[in-house]
Design a protein around this motif. Structure first.
Motif, short mmCIF file in Angstrom:
data_model
loop_
_atom_site.label_atom_id
_atom_site.label_comp_id
_atom_site.label_asym_id
_atom_site.label_seq_id
_atom_site.Cartn_x
_atom_site.Cartn_y
_atom_site.Cartn_z
N TYR A 63 -30.44 34.34 5.06
CA TYR A 63 -31.78 34.90 4.50
C TYR A 63 -32.51 35.18 5.71
N ILE A 81 -27.26 42.49 1.40
CA ILE A 81 -26.70 41.16 1.47
C ILE A 81 -25.99 41.22 0.31
N ILE A 103 -25.86 33.17 1.62
CA ILE A 103 -27.21 33.86 2.42
C ILE A 103 -28.36 32.69 2.22
N GLN A 141 -24.02 37.21 -0.14
CA GLN A 141 -24.83 36.75 -1.75
C GLN A 141 -24.00 34.92 -1.76
N LEU A 150 -23.29 39.30 8.24
CA LEU A 150 -24.57 39.22 8.68
C LEU A 150 -25.27 39.48 9.53
#
Length: 286
Positions: A98, A120, A129, A126, A144
């Protein structure tokens, strides 16, 4: 004046390292919403070309325009509408996925949390992240990296072997996403791949590179009208037997591609043209 529909324009691009010419007098134009596949053997300059377009490598001569504006090496604003993926994922390993996404989007001043979480979910990140990237598998890092490239909503997306390490279902999802953003958001996509099957499913135009530049540019209609002069085996199997066949082919070091029956003929045409132009390039001295 440049055509407003032209997102990328290259004129007589040249690049050499020491005494070796990598790209010579390469010219190419990409229009809005077009998906263009770049094909060629290793060493013909595909990655160098992509790095020049992204502003990562300085060209020796020639003109590069994005949306009609001249791009000068080192001027970050000139490359504001272009992003992409080059070779292996370049990530901050000790930050979370993230944090990598947010940091990358902030460089372009385009942090859109809703869109980031949409990506995402699309890339099924999920579970990972908020974990540090050094714990990711190669396939997860690739997903990613892909999401980061898309997070800034570019007008031009440059992708060098973007599907490496992804599982078949995620490759399918990534392909559908690329088709969607090209059609709905008019994002222009330049993509290289050794997987001719994926290129066939994605692209409107095919650019065949030989040593130093563009050897041939072919659109889908021209490709589909080409004569097929080579026979290949087309083996149809039930899904229950597919994994056994794949294991056998891998064990015997036999090259294969999994192709839907309805695209077989077009795929064979693409591959035959690719081989034919490679042979022509090898015969002609650069």
């Amino acid at each position: 004046m440049s055509d407003e529909k032209n997102v990328l324009e290259l004129y007589d691009i040249c690049k050499k390292y020491k005494n070796k010419v990598i790209i010579k007098n390469l010219s190419l134009t990409l229009k809005s919403g077009e998906i263009v596949g770049v094909l060629g053997k290793n060493g013909v300059g595909k990655t160098t070309l992509f790095k020049i377009i992204l502003g990562l490598v300085k060209k020796d001569q020639g003109e590069l325009l994005i949306l009609g504006e001249q791009c000068v090496f080192g001027d970050c604003q000139a490359y504001d509408k272009v992003t992409g993926m080059i070779e292996h994922p370049c990530l901050y390993e000790w930050l979370s996925g993230y944090d990598n996404l947010i940091y990358y989007a902030s460089l372009f001043k385009r942090v859109d949390n809703n869109y980031i979480f949409e990506l995402i979910n699309r890339f099924e990140l999920q579970k990972y992240i908020y974990k540090k990237v050094h714990t990711y598998s190669m396939g997860t890092k690739q997903k990613l990296y892909f999401a980061m490239a898309l997070s800034v909503k570019p007008r031009l997306l440059v992708l060098d072997e973007p599907m490496n390490g992804m599982d078949p279902l995620m490759i399918e999802e990534a392909r559908m996403l690329l088709l969607e953003i090209a059609k709905k958001e008019k994002v222009t996509i330049l993509i290289s791949s050794h997987n001719l099957n994926e290129i066939q499913k994605l692209c409107d135009t095919y650019v065949f590179m030989s040593v130093g530049g563009v050897h041939k540019v072919v659109n889908k209609e021209e490709l589909n009208n080409c004569d097929i002069d080579e026979m290949r085996w087309n083996i149809s199997v039930h899904n229950s037997e597919r994994e056994k066949l794949i294991s056998l082919l891998q064990r015997e070091n036999i090259c294969y591609d999994i192709v839907e029956s309805k695209v077989c003929n077009h795929y064979y045409t693409l591959e035959n043209n690719f081989k034919q132009w490679q042979e022509e390039c090898e015969k002609s001295a650069f």
